[in-house]
Design a protein around this motif. Structure first.
Motif, PDB file in Angstrom:
ATOM      1  N   VAL A 241       0.863  -1.185   0.000  1.00  0.00           N
ATOM      2  CA  VAL A 241       0.000   0.000   0.000  1.00  0.00           C
ATOM      3  C   VAL A 241       0.897   1.232   0.000  1.00  0.00           C
ATOM      4  O   VAL A 241       1.801   1.355   0.830  1.00  0.00           O
ATOM      5  N   VAL A 242       0.663   2.115  -0.970  1.00  0.00           N
ATOM      6  CA  VAL A 242       1.413   3.374  -1.037  1.00  0.00           C
ATOM      7  C   VAL A 242       0.489   4.495  -0.594  1.00  0.00           C
ATOM      8  O   VAL A 242      -0.642   4.612  -1.087  1.00  0.00           O
ATOM      9  N   ALA A 243       0.961   5.297   0.361  1.00  0.00           N
ATOM     10  CA  ALA A 243       0.194   6.448   0.852  1.00  0.00           C
ATOM     11  C   ALA A 243       0.831   7.714   0.306  1.00  0.00           C
ATOM     12  O   ALA A 243       1.939   8.078   0.721  1.00  0.00           O
ATOM     13  N   HIS A 244       0.180   8.350  -0.665  1.00  0.00           N
ATOM     14  CA  HIS A 244       0.655   9.629  -1.191  1.00  0.00           C
ATOM     15  C   HIS A 244      -0.015  10.723  -0.366  1.00  0.00           C
ATOM     16  O   HIS A 244      -1.203  11.017  -0.554  1.00  0.00           O
ATOM     17  N   LEU A 245       0.731  11.282   0.588  1.00  0.00           N
ATOM     18  CA  LEU A 245       0.158  12.269   1.510  1.00  0.00           C
ATOM     19  C   LEU A 245       0.767  13.636   1.221  1.00  0.00           C
ATOM     20  O   LEU A 245       1.871  13.948   1.669  1.00  0.00           O
ATOM     21  N   GLY A 246       0.047  14.441   0.438  1.00  0.00           N
ATOM     22  CA  GLY A 246       0.510  15.795   0.122  1.00  0.00           C
ATOM     23  C   GLY A 246      -0.629  16.753   0.392  1.00  0.00           C
ATOM     24  O   GLY A 246      -1.431  16.529   1.308  1.00  0.00           O
ATOM     25  N   ALA A 247      -0.726  17.822  -0.421  1.00  0.00           N
ATOM     26  CA  ALA A 247      -1.877  18.731  -0.304  1.00  0.00           C
ATOM     27  C   ALA A 247      -3.149  17.958  -0.637  1.00  0.00           C
ATOM     28  O   ALA A 247      -4.140  17.988   0.086  1.00  0.00           O
ATOM     29  N   GLY A 248      -3.101  17.230  -1.754  1.00  0.00           N
ATOM     30  CA  GLY A 248      -4.100  16.203  -2.042  1.00  0.00           C
ATOM     31  C   GLY A 248      -3.535  14.899  -1.489  1.00  0.00           C
ATOM     32  O   GLY A 248      -2.314  14.732  -1.458  1.00  0.00           O
ATOM     33  N   ALA A 249      -4.373  13.991  -1.032  1.00  0.00           N
ATOM     34  CA  ALA A 249      -3.840  12.752  -0.438  1.00  0.00           C
ATOM     35  C   ALA A 249      -4.689  11.572  -0.892  1.00  0.00           C
ATOM     36  O   ALA A 249      -5.923  11.679  -0.968  1.00  0.00           O
ATOM     37  N   SER A 250      -4.006  10.475  -1.216  1.00  0.00           N
ATOM     38  CA  SER A 250      -4.732   9.248  -1.540  1.00  0.00           C
ATOM     39  C   SER A 250      -3.836   8.063  -1.229  1.00  0.00           C
ATOM     40  O   SER A 250      -2.648   8.228  -0.912  1.00  0.00           O
ATOM     41  N   MET A 251      -4.418   6.863  -1.282  1.00  0.00           N
ATOM     42  CA  MET A 251      -3.642   5.645  -1.076  1.00  0.00           C
ATOM     43  C   MET A 251      -3.966   4.668  -2.190  1.00  0.00           C
ATOM     44  O   MET A 251      -5.067   4.693  -2.736  1.00  0.00           O
ATOM     45  N   CYS A 252      -2.970   3.826  -2.504  1.00  0.00           N
ATOM     46  CA  CYS A 252      -3.141   2.871  -3.598  1.00  0.00           C
ATOM     47  C   CYS A 252      -2.648   1.499  -3.155  1.00  0.00           C
ATOM     48  O   CYS A 252      -1.542   1.377  -2.629  1.00  0.00           O
ATOM     49  N   ALA A 253      -3.485   0.490  -3.349  1.00  0.00           N
ATOM     50  CA  ALA A 253      -3.069  -0.891  -3.089  1.00  0.00           C
ATOM     51  C   ALA A 253      -2.491  -1.445  -4.373  1.00  0.00           C
ATOM     52  O   ALA A 253      -3.132  -1.385  -5.431  1.00  0.00           O
ATOM     53  N   MET A 254      -1.248  -1.955  -4.288  1.00  0.00           N
ATOM     54  CA  MET A 254      -0.581  -2.511  -5.480  1.00  0.00           C
ATOM     55  C   MET A 254      -0.256  -3.980  -5.276  1.00  0.00           C
ATOM     56  O   MET A 254       0.219  -4.373  -4.208  1.00  0.00           O
ATOM     57  N   GLN A 255      -0.497  -4.736  -6.300  1.00  0.00           N
ATOM     58  CA  GLN A 255      -0.087  -6.146  -6.351  1.00  0.00           C
ATOM     59  C   GLN A 255       0.862  -6.244  -7.527  1.00  0.00           C
ATOM     60  O   GLN A 255       0.473  -5.909  -8.649  1.00  0.00           O
ATOM     61  N   ARG A 256       2.100  -6.653  -7.272  1.00  0.00           N
ATOM     62  CA  ARG A 256       3.143  -6.670  -8.312  1.00  0.00           C
ATOM     63  C   ARG A 256       3.202  -5.325  -9.041  1.00  0.00           C
ATOM     64  O   ARG A 256       3.247  -5.268 -10.270  1.00  0.00           O
ATOM     65  N   CYS A 257       3.148  -4.264  -8.273  1.00  0.00           N
ATOM     66  CA  CYS A 257       3.322  -2.905  -8.794  1.00  0.00           C
ATOM     67  C   CYS A 257       2.197  -2.436  -9.711  1.00  0.00           C
ATOM     68  O   CYS A 257       2.365  -1.467 -10.454  1.00  0.00           O
ATOM     69  N   ARG A 258       1.067  -3.135  -9.682  1.00  0.00           N
ATOM     70  CA  ARG A 258      -0.100  -2.656 -10.449  1.00  0.00           C
ATOM     71  C   ARG A 258      -1.193  -2.255  -9.478  1.00  0.00           C
ATOM     72  O   ARG A 258      -1.399  -2.915  -8.455  1.00  0.00           O
ATOM     73  N   SER A 259      -1.929  -1.205  -9.838  1.00  0.00           N
ATOM     74  CA  SER A 259      -2.984  -0.704  -8.953  1.00  0.00           C
ATOM     75  C   SER A 259      -4.166  -1.675  -8.929  1.00  0.00           C
ATOM     76  O   SER A 259      -4.721  -2.022  -9.972  1.00  0.00           O
TER      77      SER A 259
END
Ligand SMILES: Nc1ncnc2c1ncn2[C@@H]1O[C@H](COP(=O)(O)OP(=O)(O)O)[C@@H](O)[C@H]1O
Ligand SMILES: CC(=O)OP(=O)(O)O
Ligand SMILES: [Mg+2]
Length: 398
Positions: free
Chosen positions: A206-224
């Motif tokens: 799980v990648v958490a992109h926490l900036g001014a806008g924020a979201s998280m992405c679950a990746m399996q073998r680097c695919r969303s």
């Protein structure tokens, strides 16, 4: 004369840019300079720093300078500052590509018209992204322009992960989850093998992109495979000034009981909510972490709680978790937020290494060696991702 590529990220009050050498596929070492024109609409500030951090240009433009004039000033500066270089192409960050684009595209009048169709689905970003493309098409009609999308990385999300439980006809009309911050996730996916090892990159992350806008992405073998943002960049996590996930009944209540107009609600949810709305102080995490005002503390607590809850949800979508990655301005720099999220993820098997987390600068591991789930911070680079896309598209066309 050698080629250079210009990357643009045009927003409502700023035009950010980065300039890359383009004799080979760009890497971070090919960055020449970066900067932007900020405070558009007030007293625009045009600042450029070289890749070594040295200031190269620092001027204020006339009050009332329009976006068109700011863009002219930027292109003129590039051409004057680098007389021996040829501006080969411009790559734009475009937030919404709907289901039309699964990767970067050359801009044509038809593409511009398609992108305009998404203006209302990303009001903080899309109109400004597209306006920059239009201005350049008018001022420099022969300059190649490429649109790179936040949505493209999520294009192959499993259908189940995109569906809202709405009548089928609406889903068929495109009312579904698209997901955003894809250029950041794509960059992180590319860095994972080098930073965290191939086993992590091949696993459930799980990648958490926490900036001014924020979201998280679950990746399996680097695919969303799942993500928190939805039809618009309003869904999911609490953000600087956006509310994130919200019971749609609240919107109906505001319309019917409070007599608010649609545009007023848009302003409330996009610009006056999130960290700013809850704290009543600031949309900036640094300011809130430095404050001892209880409202600032509550805003930060809610931010962390929402990240921790979405982490559980995304781990469920992956059937377990191997690694957690923090990125974006908050994810990269706010050790305190990383610590608090990791503390709420102990149940998943995350064992924080407090010292490694506090000491970290740049990319690295922040969990103990025997932690079942490893956690990392990795600085993102959406500009570099765009430069690479532009180069690959041009190279493929040669
Ligand atoms: N050292 C820091 N500590 C805490 N928060 C930080 C730090 N540096 C940046 N941030 C936060 O990062 C956020 C901006 O993230 P960034 O990814 O730069 O935003 P943008 O989406 O505009 O690119 C702001 O909330 C800012 O306060
Ligand atoms: C899509 C989005 O929210 O972008 P940003 O974080 O740049 O506002
Ligand atoms: Mg950003």
């Amino acid at each position: 004369m050698s080629d250079v590529l210009l990357v643009l990220n045009a927003g409502s009050s700023s035009i950010k840019f980065a300039l890359y050498e383009a004799h080979a596929e760009p890497t971070a070492e090919h960055l020449i300079c970066e900067g932007g024109i900020g405070s558009l609409g007030h007293r625009p500030h045009f600042k450029v720093v070289n890749s070594d951090g040295q200031t190269r240009h620092d001027v204020y433009l006339a009050e009332g300078t329009s976006h068109d004039d700011a863009m002219t000033a930027l292109i003129d500066w590039v051409e004057t500052a680098f007389p021996d270089q040829h501006l080969a192409a411009v790559g734009h960050r475009v937030v919404h590509g709907g289901s039309l684009f699964d990767g970067p595209v050359h801009v044509t009048p038809e593409v511009i018209a398609q992108l305009r169709g998404f203006d209302r689905l990303a009001p903080l970003h899309q109109p400004h992204n597209v306006a920059a493309i239009e201005v350049l098409a008018r001022l420099h009609p022969n300059l190649a322009q490429v649109a790179c999308f936040d949505t493209a990385f999520h294009h192959h999300l499993p259908e189940l992960a995109t569906a809202f439980a709405l009548p089928r006809c609406l889903t068929e009309q495109g009312v579904r989850r698209y997901g955003f911050h894809g250029l950041s996730y794509e960059y992180i996916a590319g860095r994972l093998p080098a930073v965290a090892g191939q086993a992590v990159a091949d696993g459930r992350v799980v990648v958490a992109h926490l900036g001014a806008g924020a979201s998280m992405c679950a990746m399996q073998r680097c695919r969303s495979v799942a993500t928190t943002m939805g039809f618009t960049a309003l869904d999911g996590l609490m953000m600087g000034s956006r509310c994130g996930e919200l019971d749609p009944g609240v919107v109906l209540y505001l319309l019917e009981e409070k007599g608010m107009a649609a545009r007023e609600i848009e302003d409330l949810l996009y610009r006056r909510s999130g960290l700013l709305g809850v704290s009543g102080i600031s949309d900036d995490m640094r300011t809130l972490l430095a404050s001892d005002d209880p409202r600032a503390c509550e805003a930060v607590e809610l931010f962390v709680y929402r990240v921790a809850r979405e982490l559980g949800s995304l781990a469920a979508s992956l059937g377990g978790l191997d690694a957690l990655v923090f990125t974006g301005g908050i994810g990269e720099h706010a050790a305190e937020i990383r610590r608090r999220v990791c503390e709420q993820a102990v149940w998943l098997g995350v064992a924080l290494d407090d010292e490694a987390n506090t000491r970290l600068s740049g990319a690295g591991r922040i969990t103990q060696p025997d932690s079942k789930v490893s956690a990392w911070a990795i600085p993102t680079d959406e500009d570099l991702m765009i430069a690479r896309h532009v180069w690959r598209l041009a190279d493929g066309g040669r």
